[in-house]
Motif scaffolding. Sequence first.
Motif, PDB file in Angstrom:
ATOM      1  N   THR A  74       0.837  -1.204   0.000  1.00 17.00           N
ATOM      2  CA  THR A  74       0.000   0.000   0.000  1.00 17.00           C
ATOM      3  C   THR A  74       0.863   1.240   0.000  1.00 17.00           C
ATOM      4  OG1 THR A  74      -1.778   1.158   1.170  1.00 17.00           O
ATOM      5  CG2 THR A  74      -0.178   0.027   2.537  1.00 17.00           C
ATOM      6  N   TYR A  75       0.285   2.329  -0.460  1.00 21.78           N
ATOM      7  CA  TYR A  75       0.943   3.631  -0.446  1.00 21.78           C
ATOM      8  C   TYR A  75       0.408   4.438   0.728  1.00 21.78           C
ATOM      9  CZ  TYR A  75       1.822   2.367  -5.325  1.00 21.78           C
ATOM     10  OH  TYR A  75       2.191   1.708  -6.470  1.00 21.78           O
ATOM     11  N   VAL A  76       1.283   5.201   1.378  1.00 21.62           N
ATOM     12  CA  VAL A  76       0.809   6.228   2.299  1.00 21.62           C
ATOM     13  C   VAL A  76       0.461   7.412   1.406  1.00 21.62           C
ATOM     14  CG1 VAL A  76       1.330   7.670   4.292  1.00 21.62           C
ATOM     15  CG2 VAL A  76       2.292   5.373   4.135  1.00 21.62           C
ATOM     16  N   ARG A  77      -0.811   7.510   1.066  1.00 18.88           N
ATOM     17  CA  ARG A  77      -1.216   8.431   0.007  1.00 18.88           C
ATOM     18  C   ARG A  77      -1.019   9.890   0.394  1.00 18.88           C
ATOM     19  NH1 ARG A  77      -7.112   6.914  -0.379  1.00 18.88           N
ATOM     20  NH2 ARG A  77      -6.765   6.804   1.850  1.00 18.88           N
ATOM     21  N   SER A  78      -1.201  10.191   1.656  1.00 21.68           N
ATOM     22  CA  SER A  78      -1.002  11.555   2.147  1.00 21.68           C
ATOM     23  C   SER A  78      -0.592  11.449   3.605  1.00 21.68           C
ATOM     24  CB  SER A  78      -2.292  12.375   2.010  1.00 21.68           C
ATOM     25  OG  SER A  78      -2.181  13.582   2.730  1.00 21.68           O
ATOM     26  N   ALA A  79       0.662  11.789   3.891  1.00 19.40           N
ATOM     27  CA  ALA A  79       1.156  11.630   5.260  1.00 19.40           C
ATOM     28  C   ALA A  79       0.349  12.464   6.249  1.00 19.40           C
ATOM     29  CB  ALA A  79       2.629  12.004   5.322  1.00 19.40           C
ATOM     30  N   ARG A  80      -0.099  13.638   5.812  1.00 16.35           N
ATOM     31  CA  ARG A  80      -0.865  14.500   6.712  1.00 16.35           C
ATOM     32  C   ARG A  80      -2.305  14.038   6.861  1.00 16.35           C
ATOM     33  NH1 ARG A  80       0.984  20.737   5.294  1.00 16.35           N
ATOM     34  NH2 ARG A  80       3.179  20.518   5.943  1.00 16.35           N
ATOM     35  N   ASN A  81      -2.845  13.446   5.797  1.00 13.04           N
ATOM     36  CA  ASN A  81      -4.245  13.014   5.834  1.00 13.04           C
ATOM     37  C   ASN A  81      -4.378  11.647   5.144  1.00 13.04           C
ATOM     38  OD1 ASN A  81      -6.995  12.814   6.039  1.00 13.04           O
ATOM     39  ND2 ASN A  81      -7.450  14.317   4.442  1.00 13.04           N
ATOM     40  N   PRO A  82      -3.855  10.588   5.785  1.00 14.27           N
ATOM     41  CA  PRO A  82      -3.835   9.276   5.123  1.00 14.27           C
ATOM     42  C   PRO A  82      -5.212   8.662   4.903  1.00 14.27           C
ATOM     43  CG  PRO A  82      -3.062   9.100   7.391  1.00 14.27           C
ATOM     44  CD  PRO A  82      -3.223  10.568   7.108  1.00 14.27           C
ATOM     45  N   LEU A  83      -6.245   9.204   5.527  1.00  9.51           N
ATOM     46  CA  LEU A  83      -7.596   8.646   5.383  1.00  9.51           C
ATOM     47  C   LEU A  83      -8.425   9.380   4.325  1.00  9.51           C
ATOM     48  CD1 LEU A  83      -8.536   8.059   9.139  1.00  9.51           C
ATOM     49  CD2 LEU A  83      -7.150   6.667   7.608  1.00  9.51           C
ATOM     50  N   ARG A  84      -7.794  10.268   3.583  1.00  8.78           N
ATOM     51  CA  ARG A  84      -8.504  11.068   2.584  1.00  8.78           C
ATOM     52  C   ARG A  84      -9.166  10.189   1.523  1.00  8.78           C
ATOM     53  NH1 ARG A  84      -4.464  14.593  -0.611  1.00  8.78           N
ATOM     54  NH2 ARG A  84      -4.196  12.620  -1.695  1.00  8.78           N
ATOM     55  N   ASP A  85     -10.417  10.501   1.201  1.00  9.87           N
ATOM     56  CA  ASP A  85     -11.115   9.902   0.061  1.00  9.87           C
ATOM     57  C   ASP A  85     -11.453   8.422   0.243  1.00  9.87           C
ATOM     58  OD1 ASP A  85     -12.350  10.511  -2.351  1.00  9.87           O
ATOM     59  OD2 ASP A  85     -10.698   9.700  -3.540  1.00  9.87           O
ATOM     60  N   LEU A  86     -11.528   7.963   1.471  1.00 14.88           N
ATOM     61  CA  LEU A  86     -11.907   6.568   1.703  1.00 14.88           C
ATOM     62  C   LEU A  86     -13.375   6.340   1.375  1.00 14.88           C
ATOM     63  CD1 LEU A  86     -10.253   5.643   5.122  1.00 14.88           C
ATOM     64  CD2 LEU A  86      -9.637   4.760   2.869  1.00 14.88           C
ATOM     65  N   GLY A  87     -13.740   5.065   1.211  1.00 14.63           N
ATOM     66  CA  GLY A  87     -15.145   4.706   1.031  1.00 14.63           C
ATOM     67  C   GLY A  87     -15.571   4.685  -0.421  1.00 14.63           C
ATOM     68  N   GLY A  88     -16.840   4.385  -0.631  1.00 10.80           N
ATOM     69  CA  GLY A  88     -17.374   4.287  -1.987  1.00 10.80           C
ATOM     70  C   GLY A  88     -18.888   4.259  -1.957  1.00 10.80           C
ATOM     71  N   LYS A  89     -19.476   3.923  -3.092  1.00  5.50           N
ATOM     72  CA  LYS A  89     -20.926   3.863  -3.207  1.00  5.50           C
ATOM     73  C   LYS A  89     -21.478   2.706  -2.364  1.00  5.50           C
ATOM     74  CE  LYS A  89     -21.465   7.004  -6.550  1.00  5.50           C
ATOM     75  NZ  LYS A  89     -22.265   8.232  -6.383  1.00  5.50           N
ATOM     76  N   PRO A  90     -22.708   2.824  -1.875  1.00  6.58           N
ATOM     77  CA  PRO A  90     -23.345   1.676  -1.211  1.00  6.58           C
ATOM     78  C   PRO A  90     -23.589   0.572  -2.233  1.00  6.58           C
ATOM     79  CG  PRO A  90     -24.915   3.470  -1.508  1.00  6.58           C
ATOM     80  CD  PRO A  90     -23.584   4.011  -1.903  1.00  6.58           C
ATOM     81  N   PRO A  91     -23.757  -0.669  -1.777  1.00  4.59           N
ATOM     82  CA  PRO A  91     -23.903  -1.801  -2.708  1.00  4.59           C
ATOM     83  C   PRO A  91     -24.975  -1.595  -3.773  1.00  4.59           C
ATOM     84  CG  PRO A  91     -23.649  -2.603  -0.469  1.00  4.59           C
ATOM     85  CD  PRO A  91     -23.741  -1.109  -0.370  1.00  4.59           C
ATOM     86  N   SER A  92     -26.085  -0.970  -3.409  1.00  2.22           N
ATOM     87  CA  SER A  92     -27.188  -0.805  -4.366  1.00  2.22           C
ATOM     88  C   SER A  92     -26.830   0.135  -5.514  1.00  2.22           C
ATOM     89  CB  SER A  92     -28.431  -0.274  -3.648  1.00  2.22           C
ATOM     90  OG  SER A  92     -28.153   0.992  -3.069  1.00  2.22           O
TER      91      SER A  92
END
Length: 301
Positions: A115-133
């Motif tokens: 995995t990449y540390v995508r942003s050291a200051r904000n590594p949780l940026r842009d997580l998640g996605g659409k619900p299954p439906s």
Amino acid sequence: MKLMQGNRRFLVKDPRKAHLFYMPFSSRMLEYTLYVRNSHNRTNLRLYMKSYAESIAAKYPYWNRTGGADHFLVACHDWAPYETRHHMEHCIKALCNADVTAGFKIGRDVSLPETYVRSARNPLRDLGGKPPSQRNILAFYAGNMHGYLRPILLKYWKDKDPDMEIFGPMPPGVASKMNYIQHMKRSKYCICPKGYEVNSPRVVEAIFYECVPVIISDNFVPPFFEVLDWGAFSVILAEKDIPNLKEILLSIPKEKYLQMQLGVRKAQRHFLWHASPVKYDLFYMTLHSIWYNRVYQIKPR
């Protein structure tokens, strides 16, 4: 190393009180510093690591007590198994290239998420996605043609079926990267075929974007398999199953898919980096697996 140094719970000043010894080295920097470009010869990298291990054994008494079995190293470069072969054979190796045919030993070694540390200051940026439906793509893959398997995937599925969005390399640039991410966020299954080596960053990317990973990589040991039930949040297929990929995915009942997608969301926390470690995150999971394997080695038979 920085995260361990930042927490006194993990370090002791008196080596006689240590349970484990960390051997810091960067496989990537070893390549950058010593590898002769296009030589296809990595012998000098392996010899350098041999010298490294021998100097530690000569300078300190702790290596020789166990032959290095209470020493561990962490490396995500593809070449790390070769560089540490033979002369570091008793060490616990935490590796991204967790290939049982290339020297990875279950019960001694630790499979690391790639995995990449995508942003050291904000590594949780842009997580998640659409619900299954709202995930209207059955399966998605895009990437370079590294290794022998990905061309086979494209041969069977590129431009063959509207439900199967299977592409080669995406053009460079931010817009293309965002398109890639949006595809993952809208797909039910994200195809994760091996490249040159068994592991792929796509496995963790799929988990980031809550897409069920479909791992196609014979001989690959999934990360943290000691404690994670990969069958609960991924599909693991044999390489020979690529021609039947859509049939296999459609045969999975909707209820089973929903359980796996929920499983991805639950497992996600184990694959996240934080600027300061959070319980059960990637930092803690890695140390736990290293500790688990050391305990496993020394338990009474």
